[in-house]
Structure formats: structure tokens, C-alpha cells
Design an enzyme around this catalytic site. Structure first.
Site, PDB file in Angstrom:
ATOM      1  N   ILE A  60       0.899  -1.159   0.000  1.00  0.00           N
ATOM      2  CA  ILE A  60       0.000   0.000   0.000  1.00  0.00           C
ATOM      3  C   ILE A  60       0.936   1.208   0.000  1.00  0.00           C
ATOM      4  O   ILE A  60       1.875   1.274   0.805  1.00  0.00           O
ATOM      5  CB  ILE A  60      -0.960  -0.016   1.220  1.00  0.00           C
ATOM      6  CG1 ILE A  60      -1.879   1.223   1.247  1.00  0.00           C
ATOM      7  CG2 ILE A  60      -0.213  -0.116   2.533  1.00  0.00           C
ATOM      8  CD1 ILE A  60      -2.964   1.143   2.333  1.00  0.00           C
ATOM      9  N   SER A  61       0.743   2.129  -0.923  1.00  0.00           N
ATOM     10  CA  SER A  61       1.653   3.271  -1.066  1.00  0.00           C
ATOM     11  C   SER A  61       1.614   4.174   0.169  1.00  0.00           C
ATOM     12  O   SER A  61       0.617   4.205   0.891  1.00  0.00           O
ATOM     13  CB  SER A  61       1.264   4.115  -2.289  1.00  0.00           C
ATOM     14  OG  SER A  61       1.429   3.383  -3.470  1.00  0.00           O
ATOM     15  N   GLN A  62       2.687   4.946   0.378  1.00  0.00           N
ATOM     16  CA  GLN A  62       2.705   5.894   1.493  1.00  0.00           C
ATOM     17  C   GLN A  62       1.581   6.918   1.267  1.00  0.00           C
ATOM     18  O   GLN A  62       1.244   7.244   0.118  1.00  0.00           O
ATOM     19  CB  GLN A  62       4.071   6.583   1.603  1.00  0.00           C
ATOM     20  CG  GLN A  62       4.268   7.697   0.591  1.00  0.00           C
ATOM     21  CD  GLN A  62       5.624   8.368   0.676  1.00  0.00           C
ATOM     22  OE1 GLN A  62       6.379   8.275  -0.256  1.00  0.00           O
ATOM     23  NE2 GLN A  62       5.913   9.066   1.732  1.00  0.00           N
TER      24      GLN A  62
END
Length: 218
Positions: A60-62
Site C-alpha cells: 500500500i503506497s505511502q
């Protein structure tokens, strides 16, 4: 842990301080519970300034990167959006707070199943998830006002450019090794404008118009 407080703090320190300014994006990031989109044992890390591992060996991206891409795509109320690489469903959920309808494609059926259950539980019913090759886009639902790719490919597939509405925006990481975040705007039926938004690091976009699975086998 008070997740609502952590979420407000994340918006203040990770987003606003770094220049995310679109009110609709900030409001959406304040609303969507990121802790609901990560594996349970990582929930306490949901608002840290970094990507986190999720199921199927993906991430999950920042939060900042999610907000930056959505801001770059200039989403508006009423827009129809396509996301390539739905992953946990988090970015699609954030976009659903702004756009009218979000279509999201993910090649891992396991992730789609988990994301669909999360979105249903949270009542985010304007997101439509599909299992498939994101590099092909979703021709049956095209054209889109915005397309966001949450994985990096060797180039922007022509088939995706063709699925943009006139005035539509496509945001996608491109490159081998060093990736650049590109924004493509369909200015007219025949003219596309390209803008380089800077260096990024994303998981590889696997598919017919992306990388081959064998290029990135672990």
C-alpha cells in the site's frame, strides 16, 4: 490507538506541509480509514510516512504518494476514474470520496476479494473492482476523466491514452530502475501533453503493455 487523531496528524504533517493543497484531496484523506486497508497486525503503523506490505506480496503506497497522485489527476465531482493496480483498495476509496465513480483493476484475485469486502464494509459503493490486466485499461467503461496507475511500467501504454476523455488526465510512474511520475493530458482528439512530476518508486506494472512477470520474478 486513536486512529482518527493519527489520521488528522498525518494530513497535517505528511500532506499539507509537503504542499498537498487541494481541499477535496485533504478532506478525502481525512475521512478514509487507512488502518482498515492494511493487514490487522500492521494497523498501528497505518499513518506512518511509508508504504506497508499487504497480501499477495504487494504494498500500500505511502499516504503522501496517494494524495500527490490524486491531486495531480485533478479529480472533480462527477468524474469517472480508472485506477490500475487496486491493491488494498485504499486509493480507490480515497478517490471515491471525490469522483462520481471509480473503476479499479487488479491482477491478483485475492486482493480484489479482500478489497471488495473492505469497501463494502465501509459503505464505499461507488467503487467497481475488476480482476484483470490493468495495462489494457477497461475499454468497456471508457472514456475516463482520469486514469491513475499505482504501479510503474516501461512506458505509458497507447491503449490507456486512447481511453482518456478529451481533457482527461493520466498519472503513471514510468521507467526502468529510476522511475518518473508522468502526467499526460488529452488536450484534443489528436494532441496529448506530457509533464514530468519527478522521481518515484513503485512496484512493477505487470501485463501485456507493461513488464513481463519473468522480468520481476522474486
Amino acid at each position: 490507538m486513536n486512529y482518527a487523531q493519527a489520521r488528522q496528524h498525518m494530513v497535517r504533517t505528511q500532506l499539507k506541509r509537503r504542499g498537498i493543497a487541494a481541499p477535496a484531496v485533504l478532506a478525502a484523506m481525512r475521512e478514509v480509514p487507512r488502518e482498515a486497508f492494511v493487514p490487522e497486525h500492521l494497523a498501528q503503523h497505518a499513518y506512518e510516512d511509508r508504504p506497508l506490505p499487504i497480501e499477495a506480496g504487494q504494498t500500500i503506497s505511502q499516504p503522501f504518494m496517494v494524495a500527490a497522485m490524486i491531486e495531480a489527476a485533478e479529480l472533480e465531482r462527477g468524474n469517472r476514474v480508472l485506477e490500475i493496480g487496486a491493491g488494498s483498495g485504499y486509493a480507490a476509496a480515497v478517490m471515491s470520496r471525490i469522483a462520481a465513480h471509480v473503476y479499479a483493476i487488479e491482477r491478483h484475485a485475492e486482493l480484489v476479494e479482500i478489497a471488495a469486502a473492505r469497501l463494502k464494509r465501509l459503505g464505499y459503493d461507488t467503487v467497481e473492482l475488476h480482476v484483470g490486466d490493468g495495462t489494457e485499461g477497461l475499454p468497456d467503461a471508457a472514456p475516463f476523466d482520469a486514469i491513475i496507475a499505482s504501479a510503474g511500467g516501461p512506458f505509458v501504454p497507447q491503449v490507456l491514452k486512447e481511453q482518456l476523455e478529451i481533457g482527461g488526465r493520466l498519472v503513471m510512474p514510468v521507467g526502468d530502475g529510476e522511475q518518473r511520475l508522468l502526467k499526460i493530458t488529452r488536450a484534443s482528439a489528436t494532441h496529448l501533453e506530457e509533464e514530468d512530476l519527478g522521481g518515484v518508486a513503485f512496484v512493477p506494472l505487470i501485463g501485456a503493455h507493461g513488464w513481463k512477470e519473468s522480468d520481476h520474478a522474486h
